[in-house]
Design an enzyme around this catalytic site. Structure first.
Site, PDB file in Angstrom:
ATOM      1  N   GLU A  21       0.936  -1.000   0.068  1.00  0.00           N
ATOM      2  CA  GLU A  21      -0.051  -0.190  -0.031  1.00  0.00           C
ATOM      3  C   GLU A  21       0.913   1.265  -0.024  1.00  0.00           C
ATOM      4  O   GLU A  21       0.539   2.336  -0.599  1.00  0.00           O
ATOM      5  CB  GLU A  21      -1.163   0.061   1.090  1.00  0.00           C
ATOM      6  CG  GLU A  21      -2.013  -0.847   1.054  1.00  0.00           C
ATOM      7  CD  GLU A  21      -2.854  -0.908   2.486  1.00  0.00           C
ATOM      8  OE1 GLU A  21      -4.145  -0.811   2.248  1.00  0.00           O
ATOM      9  OE2 GLU A  21      -2.197  -1.243   3.371  1.00  0.00           O
ATOM     10  N   TYR A  53     -13.392  27.553   1.694  1.00  0.00           N
ATOM     11  CA  TYR A  53     -13.152  26.051   1.457  1.00  0.00           C
ATOM     12  C   TYR A  53     -12.009  25.819   0.748  1.00  0.00           C
ATOM     13  O   TYR A  53     -11.501  24.543   0.521  1.00  0.00           O
ATOM     14  CB  TYR A  53     -14.302  25.603   0.772  1.00  0.00           C
ATOM     15  CG  TYR A  53     -14.957  26.273  -0.143  1.00  0.00           C
ATOM     16  CD1 TYR A  53     -14.567  26.266  -1.809  1.00  0.00           C
ATOM     17  CD2 TYR A  53     -15.892  27.083  -0.130  1.00  0.00           C
ATOM     18  CE1 TYR A  53     -15.053  26.909  -2.561  1.00  0.00           C
ATOM     19  CE2 TYR A  53     -16.605  28.230  -1.132  1.00  0.00           C
ATOM     20  CZ  TYR A  53     -16.061  27.899  -2.229  1.00  0.00           C
ATOM     21  OH  TYR A  53     -16.672  28.566  -3.393  1.00  0.00           O
ATOM     22  N   LYS A  98     -10.879   4.878   1.999  1.00  0.00           N
ATOM     23  CA  LYS A  98      -9.891   4.160   1.116  1.00  0.00           C
ATOM     24  C   LYS A  98     -10.999   3.448   0.277  1.00  0.00           C
ATOM     25  O   LYS A  98     -11.686   2.708   0.579  1.00  0.00           O
ATOM     26  CB  LYS A  98      -9.253   3.316   1.975  1.00  0.00           C
ATOM     27  CG  LYS A  98      -8.140   2.600   1.030  1.00  0.00           C
ATOM     28  CD  LYS A  98      -7.259   1.435   1.644  1.00  0.00           C
ATOM     29  CE  LYS A  98      -6.216   2.248   2.392  1.00  0.00           C
ATOM     30  NZ  LYS A  98      -5.137   1.326   3.048  1.00  0.00           N
TER      31      LYS A  98
END
Length: 120
Positions: A21, A53, A98
């Site tokens: 990963e 933002y 994820k």
């Protein structure tokens, strides 16, 4: 008091406990929700009177670049940055997902959600 949400920030990053990963990386979605006083901005129409933002998105992008084993760790770092850089934020919620996690099954995503309130 009002709420600003930045939803589905798509990022490719290198988080996870598996060595693969960290090397290969994967896709993530990050969502942020912050509470802040927005009345002044609603009247003034001035960016200085609100939570930008663009700033929230920048925090997410910068923190997601730093590899971590756990999504909890990444989410906590994002929260820490929000509270240290945006004094007007009173509450924040961050979710880090994820996409297609390597957990030996057909799973769309795994998500960690952390919430915090300003204490001082």
């Amino acid at each position: 008091m009002g709420k600003i949400k930045v939803r589905n920030i798509k990022i490719y990053a290198h988080h996870g406990c598996l060595k693969e990963e960290a090397i290969i990386g994967s896709e993530y979605l990050v969502n942020i929700s912050v509470n802040a006083p927005l009345k002044k901005a609603s009247l003034s129409d001035s960016l200085i009177d609100t939570v930008d933002y663009v700033h929230l998105n920048r925090i997410v992008k910068e923190e997601m670049k730093i590899a971590s084993k756990l999504l909890e760790h990444v989410a906590k770092r994002i929260l820490h940055r929000i509270f240290s850089e945006l004094r007007e934020v009173s509450k924040a919620k961050v979710s880090v997902s994820k996409i297609n996690p390597p957990i030996g099954g057909d799973v769309e995503n795994v998500t960690v959600i952390l919430k915090e309130k300003r204490t001082a």
